[in-house]
Design an enzyme around this catalytic site. Structure first.
Site, PDB file in Angstrom:
ATOM      1  N   ALA A  25       0.800  -1.223   0.000  1.00 20.43           N
ATOM      2  CA  ALA A  25       0.000   0.000   0.000  1.00 20.43           C
ATOM      3  C   ALA A  25       0.835   1.276   0.000  1.00 20.43           C
ATOM      4  O   ALA A  25       0.425   2.295  -0.554  1.00 20.43           O
ATOM      5  CB  ALA A  25      -0.931  -0.002   1.218  1.00 20.43           C
ATOM      6  N   PHE A  36      -4.522   1.379   4.465  1.00 20.44           N
ATOM      7  CA  PHE A  36      -5.650   1.125   5.368  1.00 20.44           C
ATOM      8  C   PHE A  36      -5.226   0.870   6.799  1.00 20.44           C
ATOM      9  O   PHE A  36      -6.034   0.888   7.711  1.00 20.44           O
ATOM     10  CB  PHE A  36      -6.556  -0.012   4.848  1.00 20.44           C
ATOM     11  CG  PHE A  36      -6.028  -1.397   5.040  1.00 20.44           C
ATOM     12  CD1 PHE A  36      -6.174  -2.038   6.258  1.00 20.44           C
ATOM     13  CD2 PHE A  36      -5.418  -2.086   4.002  1.00 20.44           C
ATOM     14  CE1 PHE A  36      -5.719  -3.322   6.450  1.00 20.44           C
ATOM     15  CE2 PHE A  36      -4.946  -3.372   4.179  1.00 20.44           C
ATOM     16  CZ  PHE A  36      -5.093  -3.995   5.400  1.00 20.44           C
ATOM     17  N   GLN A 103       0.500  -6.355  -3.640  1.00 21.01           N
ATOM     18  CA  GLN A 103      -0.669  -6.586  -2.800  1.00 21.01           C
ATOM     19  C   GLN A 103      -1.790  -5.622  -3.170  1.00 21.01           C
ATOM     20  O   GLN A 103      -2.902  -5.749  -2.680  1.00 21.01           O
ATOM     21  CB  GLN A 103      -0.315  -6.345  -1.319  1.00 21.01           C
ATOM     22  CG  GLN A 103       0.733  -7.274  -0.760  1.00 21.01           C
ATOM     23  CD  GLN A 103       1.231  -6.789   0.590  1.00 21.01           C
ATOM     24  OE1 GLN A 103       2.094  -5.929   0.677  1.00 21.01           O
ATOM     25  NE2 GLN A 103       0.692  -7.353   1.654  1.00 21.01           N
ATOM     26  N   HIS A 121      -3.592 -10.085  -4.552  1.00 20.19           N
ATOM     27  CA  HIS A 121      -4.883  -9.811  -3.911  1.00 20.19           C
ATOM     28  C   HIS A 121      -5.957  -9.459  -4.935  1.00 20.19           C
ATOM     29  O   HIS A 121      -6.992  -8.908  -4.582  1.00 20.19           O
ATOM     30  CB  HIS A 121      -4.754  -8.682  -2.881  1.00 20.19           C
ATOM     31  CG  HIS A 121      -3.985  -9.077  -1.657  1.00 20.19           C
ATOM     32  ND1 HIS A 121      -3.618  -8.180  -0.671  1.00 20.19           N
ATOM     33  CD2 HIS A 121      -3.491 -10.269  -1.249  1.00 20.19           C
ATOM     34  CE1 HIS A 121      -2.930  -8.811   0.272  1.00 20.19           C
ATOM     35  NE2 HIS A 121      -2.839 -10.071  -0.059  1.00 20.19           N
ATOM     36  N   CYS A 156     -27.526 -15.296 -14.550  1.00 22.77           N
ATOM     37  CA  CYS A 156     -28.200 -16.171 -13.578  1.00 22.77           C
ATOM     38  C   CYS A 156     -28.753 -15.411 -12.372  1.00 22.77           C
ATOM     39  O   CYS A 156     -29.318 -16.035 -11.467  1.00 22.77           O
ATOM     40  CB  CYS A 156     -27.238 -17.256 -13.099  1.00 22.77           C
ATOM     41  SG  CYS A 156     -26.052 -16.689 -11.867  1.00 22.77           S
ATOM     42  N   GLY A 221       8.580   3.037   8.325  1.00 22.14           N
ATOM     43  CA  GLY A 221       8.175   2.117   9.384  1.00 22.14           C
ATOM     44  C   GLY A 221       8.976   0.825   9.282  1.00 22.14           C
ATOM     45  O   GLY A 221       9.618   0.551   8.267  1.00 22.14           O
ATOM     46  N   ASP A 236      10.610   9.036   1.426  1.00 20.41           N
ATOM     47  CA  ASP A 236       9.481   8.993   0.518  1.00 20.41           C
ATOM     48  C   ASP A 236       9.779   7.954  -0.569  1.00 20.41           C
ATOM     49  O   ASP A 236      10.844   7.977  -1.180  1.00 20.41           O
ATOM     50  CB  ASP A 236       9.296  10.390  -0.097  1.00 20.41           C
ATOM     51  CG  ASP A 236       8.231  10.409  -1.175  1.00 20.41           C
ATOM     52  OD1 ASP A 236       7.054  10.502  -0.805  1.00 20.41           O
ATOM     53  OD2 ASP A 236       8.587  10.306  -2.365  1.00 20.41           O
TER      54      ASP A 236
HETATM   55 ZN    ZN Z   1     -24.137 -15.768 -12.761  1.00 20.16          ZN
END
Ligand code: ZN
Length: 248
Positions: A25, A36, A103, A121, A156, A221, A236
């Site tokens: 991220a 997040f 990710q 992901h 469907c 971090g 950065d």
């Molecule tokens: Zn369907």
């Protein structure tokens, strides 16, 4: 000091027979997409992502799920890549990395020109019916919402789910297998903007290390791999990557 580290990383990229980037991220933060894990910011303000972004909540309450995601997916589709994405695309163009394992679901690596993008992901590029598997590209998604605000399959009438991995879901096997292959082959893994704490991505640098490869970690971090990294930058992400490119 920072310049020396950037030069050192540039040297490692030139020496490595095979290198790959692994992004999280943090690389999209300069594009305006908040991480997040930063509490109380933008995308996840006032919600618990574990609660909203789970397959259980999608099945239980698709109206609530889509009321949260529909505007966010629209906003995300408008976001532009930043110089950090551009730098990784440039490294691939020059043959210095094989591709990017990410990710992120935001498509920004592809928008920036990266060709080999392994999205462990998933991404917002498409959505699929959970009943019959029919696929819907992002551009068609808006046309299949019903009066409740739920995306419904035209074949469907089953509920349609974005092709992003929700909490409680398996990762896409083909993407995961490709990520493992790239990690095992890499003589250098360049980790950018990830805390390297979310599995299975957290295990990929270990695969590179076990085969004798080395790690570079560019993120703000701490990460579990800081002491194992040959190069560690924490400014950065865009500035750091541009500094590396300036030595290539
Ligand atoms: Zn369907």
């Amino acid at each position: 000091m920072a310049g020396q580290v950037a030069e050192q990383l540039a040297g490692l990229l030139q020496q490595a027979g095979s290198a790959v980037a692994l992004t999280g991220a943090g690389i999209s933060v300069p594009s305006g997409i908040p991480d997040f894990r930063s509490p109380g910011t933008g995308l996840w303000e006032k919600v618990d992502p574990m609660e909203v972004a789970s397959i259980d909540s999608f099945r239980r309450d698709p109206v609530r799920f889509w009321s949260f995601y529909r505007p966010r997916f629209h906003a995300l589709a408008e976001v532009e890549p930043n110089p950090a994405h551009a730098a990784l695309a440039e490294l691939e163009r020059r043959g210095l990395i094989e591709g990017v394992i990410t990710q992120n679901i935001d498509l920004l690596h592809t928008k920036a020109g990266s060709r080999e993008v392994v999205e462990v992901h998933g991404s917002i590029a498409s959505a699929s019916c959970v009943e019959c598997g029919a696929g819907y590209p992002h551009a068609e998604l808006e046309s299949i919402f019903d009066s409740r605000g739920v995306a419904v399959c035209t074949a469907c009438e089953g509920p349609v789910k974005p092709d992003v991995v929700l909490f409680g879901e398996m990762l896409p096997p083909a993407a995961l297998a490709r990520a493992v292959e790239l990690a095992e082959r890499a003589e250098l893994m360049l980790c950018v903007g990830s805390s390297l704490e979310v599995h299975p991505v957290a295990g990929l640098p270990r695969l590179t290390l076990e085969r004798g490869g080395s790690l570079a970690v560019i993120t703000q971090g701490s990460t579990p791999y800081d002491s194992a990294a040959a190069v560690r930058m924490n400014g950065d992400v865009a500035a750091d990557l541009e500094a590396v490119l300036s030595f290539l």
